[in-house]
Motif scaffolding. Structure first.
Motif, PDB file in Angstrom:
ATOM      1  N   GLU A   1     -20.910  35.512  18.092  1.00 23.23           N
ATOM      2  CA  GLU A   1     -20.011  34.248  18.526  1.00 23.23           C
ATOM      3  C   GLU A   1     -20.360  33.796  19.926  1.00 23.23           C
ATOM      4  O   GLU A   1     -20.720  34.840  20.922  1.00 23.23           O
ATOM      5  N   VAL A   2     -20.782  32.639  20.307  1.00 28.03           N
ATOM      6  CA  VAL A   2     -20.892  31.765  21.914  1.00 28.03           C
ATOM      7  C   VAL A   2     -20.065  31.075  22.403  1.00 28.03           C
ATOM      8  O   VAL A   2     -19.440  30.480  22.122  1.00 28.03           O
ATOM      9  N   VAL A   3     -19.419  31.465  23.496  1.00 27.57           N
ATOM     10  CA  VAL A   3     -18.776  31.084  24.681  1.00 27.57           C
ATOM     11  C   VAL A   3     -19.032  31.127  25.862  1.00 27.57           C
ATOM     12  O   VAL A   3     -19.271  32.223  26.802  1.00 27.57           O
ATOM     13  N   VAL A   4     -18.663  29.414  26.731  1.00 25.87           N
ATOM     14  CA  VAL A   4     -19.169  29.312  27.426  1.00 25.87           C
ATOM     15  C   VAL A   4     -17.641  29.525  28.488  1.00 25.87           C
ATOM     16  O   VAL A   4     -16.240  29.185  28.754  1.00 25.87           O
ATOM     17  N   PHE A   5     -18.012  30.721  29.388  1.00 27.46           N
ATOM     18  CA  PHE A   5     -16.528  30.480  30.632  1.00 27.46           C
ATOM     19  C   PHE A   5     -16.747  29.825  32.209  1.00 27.46           C
ATOM     20  O   PHE A   5     -17.697  29.817  32.060  1.00 27.46           O
ATOM     21  N   ASP A   6     -15.480  29.744  32.100  1.00 23.65           N
ATOM     22  CA  ASP A   6     -15.364  28.868  33.266  1.00 23.65           C
ATOM     23  C   ASP A   6     -15.248  29.807  34.684  1.00 23.65           C
ATOM     24  O   ASP A   6     -14.192  29.827  35.354  1.00 23.65           O
TER      25      ASP A   6
ATOM     26  N   ALA B   1     -20.674  18.461  26.754  1.00 21.88           N
ATOM     27  CA  ALA B   1     -22.440  18.418  27.399  1.00 21.88           C
ATOM     28  C   ALA B   1     -22.795  19.892  27.187  1.00 21.88           C
ATOM     29  O   ALA B   1     -24.095  20.513  26.652  1.00 21.88           O
ATOM     30  N   ILE B   2     -22.213  21.138  28.489  1.00 20.36           N
ATOM     31  CA  ILE B   2     -22.620  22.459  28.377  1.00 20.36           C
ATOM     32  C   ILE B   2     -21.893  23.662  27.083  1.00 20.36           C
ATOM     33  O   ILE B   2     -23.419  24.191  27.070  1.00 20.36           O
ATOM     34  N   ASN B   3     -20.947  23.450  26.487  1.00 22.22           N
ATOM     35  CA  ASN B   3     -21.460  23.453  25.852  1.00 22.22           C
ATOM     36  C   ASN B   3     -22.882  23.354  24.453  1.00 22.22           C
ATOM     37  O   ASN B   3     -23.213  24.743  23.929  1.00 22.22           O
ATOM     38  N   GLN B   4     -23.126  22.260  24.172  1.00 20.88           N
ATOM     39  CA  GLN B   4     -24.071  21.914  23.322  1.00 20.88           C
ATOM     40  C   GLN B   4     -25.111  22.141  23.612  1.00 20.88           C
ATOM     41  O   GLN B   4     -26.445  23.162  23.537  1.00 20.88           O
ATOM     42  N   ARG B   5     -25.898  22.779  25.151  1.00 22.65           N
ATOM     43  CA  ARG B   5     -26.818  22.686  25.392  1.00 22.65           C
ATOM     44  C   ARG B   5     -26.766  24.602  25.324  1.00 22.65           C
ATOM     45  O   ARG B   5     -28.034  25.335  25.163  1.00 22.65           O
ATOM     46  N   VAL B   6     -25.770  24.991  25.662  1.00 22.74           N
ATOM     47  CA  VAL B   6     -25.494  26.684  25.900  1.00 22.74           C
ATOM     48  C   VAL B   6     -26.252  28.052  24.333  1.00 22.74           C
ATOM     49  O   VAL B   6     -26.247  27.878  23.727  1.00 22.74           O
ATOM     50  N   GLN B   7     -24.920  26.360  23.468  1.00 26.16           N
ATOM     51  CA  GLN B   7     -25.168  26.849  21.494  1.00 26.16           C
ATOM     52  C   GLN B   7     -26.401  26.684  21.292  1.00 26.16           C
ATOM     53  O   GLN B   7     -27.170  27.230  20.584  1.00 26.16           O
ATOM     54  N   CYS B   8     -27.045  25.864  21.734  1.00 22.92           N
ATOM     55  CA  CYS B   8     -28.370  25.013  21.578  1.00 22.92           C
ATOM     56  C   CYS B   8     -29.880  26.632  21.069  1.00 22.92           C
ATOM     57  O   CYS B   8     -30.464  26.415  21.200  1.00 22.92           O
ATOM     58  N   VAL B   9     -29.747  26.593  22.373  1.00 26.01           N
ATOM     59  CA  VAL B   9     -30.238  27.838  23.165  1.00 26.01           C
ATOM     60  C   VAL B   9     -29.849  29.534  22.779  1.00 26.01           C
ATOM     61  O   VAL B   9     -31.013  30.053  22.420  1.00 26.01           O
TER      62      VAL B   9
ATOM     63  N   THR C   1     -20.733  29.509  33.641  1.00 27.01           N
ATOM     64  CA  THR C   1     -21.270  27.892  33.735  1.00 27.01           C
ATOM     65  C   THR C   1     -21.226  27.838  34.585  1.00 27.01           C
ATOM     66  O   THR C   1     -22.460  27.520  35.419  1.00 27.01           O
ATOM     67  N   GLY C   2     -21.537  29.346  36.271  1.00 23.87           N
ATOM     68  CA  GLY C   2     -22.412  29.031  37.285  1.00 23.87           C
ATOM     69  C   GLY C   2     -23.528  29.389  37.048  1.00 23.87           C
ATOM     70  O   GLY C   2     -24.521  29.343  37.874  1.00 23.87           O
ATOM     71  N   LEU C   3     -23.678  30.026  36.046  1.00 24.04           N
ATOM     72  CA  LEU C   3     -25.286  30.253  35.478  1.00 24.04           C
ATOM     73  C   LEU C   3     -26.363  29.059  35.540  1.00 24.04           C
ATOM     74  O   LEU C   3     -26.979  28.918  35.910  1.00 24.04           O
ATOM     75  N   LEU C   4     -25.532  27.932  34.582  1.00 18.90           N
ATOM     76  CA  LEU C   4     -26.318  26.889  34.943  1.00 18.90           C
ATOM     77  C   LEU C   4     -26.664  25.875  36.823  1.00 18.90           C
ATOM     78  O   LEU C   4     -27.288  25.140  36.000  1.00 18.90           O
ATOM     79  N   ARG C   5     -26.392  26.838  37.606  1.00 18.39           N
ATOM     80  CA  ARG C   5     -26.652  25.940  38.086  1.00 18.39           C
ATOM     81  C   ARG C   5     -27.903  26.737  39.113  1.00 18.39           C
ATOM     82  O   ARG C   5     -28.412  26.861  40.000  1.00 18.39           O
ATOM     83  N   VAL C   6     -28.032  27.742  38.304  1.00 19.79           N
ATOM     84  CA  VAL C   6     -29.680  28.522  38.592  1.00 19.79           C
ATOM     85  C   VAL C   6     -30.274  28.889  37.899  1.00 19.79           C
ATOM     86  O   VAL C   6     -31.289  28.547  38.329  1.00 19.79           O
TER      87      VAL C   6
END
Length: 267
Positions: A91-96, A61-69, A114-119
């Motif tokens: 290339e888009v990568v979400v780091f934990d 779910a997080i990867n889909q959100r970030v990739q779309c944006v 991933t911490g950015l998605l809390r802000v």
């Protein structure tokens, strides 16, 4: 006898560098001398190293959100600045990683923590961050910073070589180093941040994200970021200065936003 010579030498170097200045997409004069392919290779190497040493998020779910944006922002960046040479593939990568951070590197690499998605509480707020980071790449800020650092080191090397043995040589070198840090490195870093903010604002509006959310994002950042050093000693503008600059450019961004189809990235 050597100091007047050094002054002339530094002045001549300044004139040579000034003659090579180009312009960023916003029209600011810029000196970026590192070959583009070398910057791209450095970006690729740095990104590969990050992937080897930092865990990557497997949350679909997080990867889909970030990739779309991210894809919407990249498409809008190409439309907003058609004269700028952009990577054909990003290339888009979400780091934990719990820190609220994101970055974009030359060669077309985007990393989001991933911490950015809390802000960043909405897709538009994430778009403000990614647009800002892509703005750094479009404006070749990494190239400009590297060119500056190489130039500073070259001048200090020349001063050290020709001034060795002079009275107060060590104090002169220390003063030049401090002057370079406060007078060149830090202010140019703030200039880069401010330019990337405005470019990111234009890009997110073109992508169909409400540009007003950029202000909300930086208010969130201010709430979690705690105190900042005095602005004249910081590589980043103070949160208040950042918000004020965004608000001043908001009318134009909103005009663009009203002419495009709103983005459909879900949250």
């Amino acid at each position: 006898m050597r100091l007047p010579f050094l002054r002339h030498l530094v002045f001549m170097l300044f004139l040579i560098l000034l003659a090579g200045c180009e312009e960023t997409p916003t029209g600011r004069s810029q000196l970026a001398l590192v070959p583009e392919h070398l910057m791209g290779q450095m970006g690729e190497d740095a990104f590969d190293q990050m992937r080897r040493h930092q865990p990557v998020s497997n949350d679909a779910a997080i990867n889909q959100r970030v990739q779309c944006v991210a894809q919407a922002i990249v498409t809008a960046a190409e439309a907003s600045y058609p004269a700028v040479s952009l990577p054909s593939v990003w290339e888009v990568v979400v780091f934990d990683d719990s820190s609220p951070n994101a970055f974009a590197l030359p060669g077309g690499r985007i990393g989001v923590h991933t911490g950015l998605l809390r802000v960043a509480e909405t897709p538009a707020q994430l778009a403000a961050v990614i647009g800002h980071e892509v703005g750094h790449v479009l404006a070749e800020h990494g190239n400009e910073r590297l060119t500056q650092q190489l130039g500073i080191k070259a001048v200090l090397l020349l001063v050290g070589f020709f001034g060795e043995g002079d009275l107060g040589h060590q104090q002169l070198m220390q003063a030049l180093g401090l002057g370079a840090q406060l007078g060149i490195s830090l202010p140019f870093s703030r200039t880069h941040e401010e330019e990337a903010d405005l470019m990111g604002l234009a890009i997110m509006a073109r992508a169909g994200f409400d540009p007003q959310q950029s202000v909300a994002l930086w208010r969130n950042m201010a709430a979690v970021g705690g105190g900042q050093p005095p602005e004249f000693l910081s590589t980043h503008p103070a949160h208040g200065s950042r918000i004020e600059a965004l608000q001043q450019a908001m009318e134009e961004a909103m005009s663009t936003y009203r002419t495009v189809t709103p983005a459909t990235c879900s949250w």
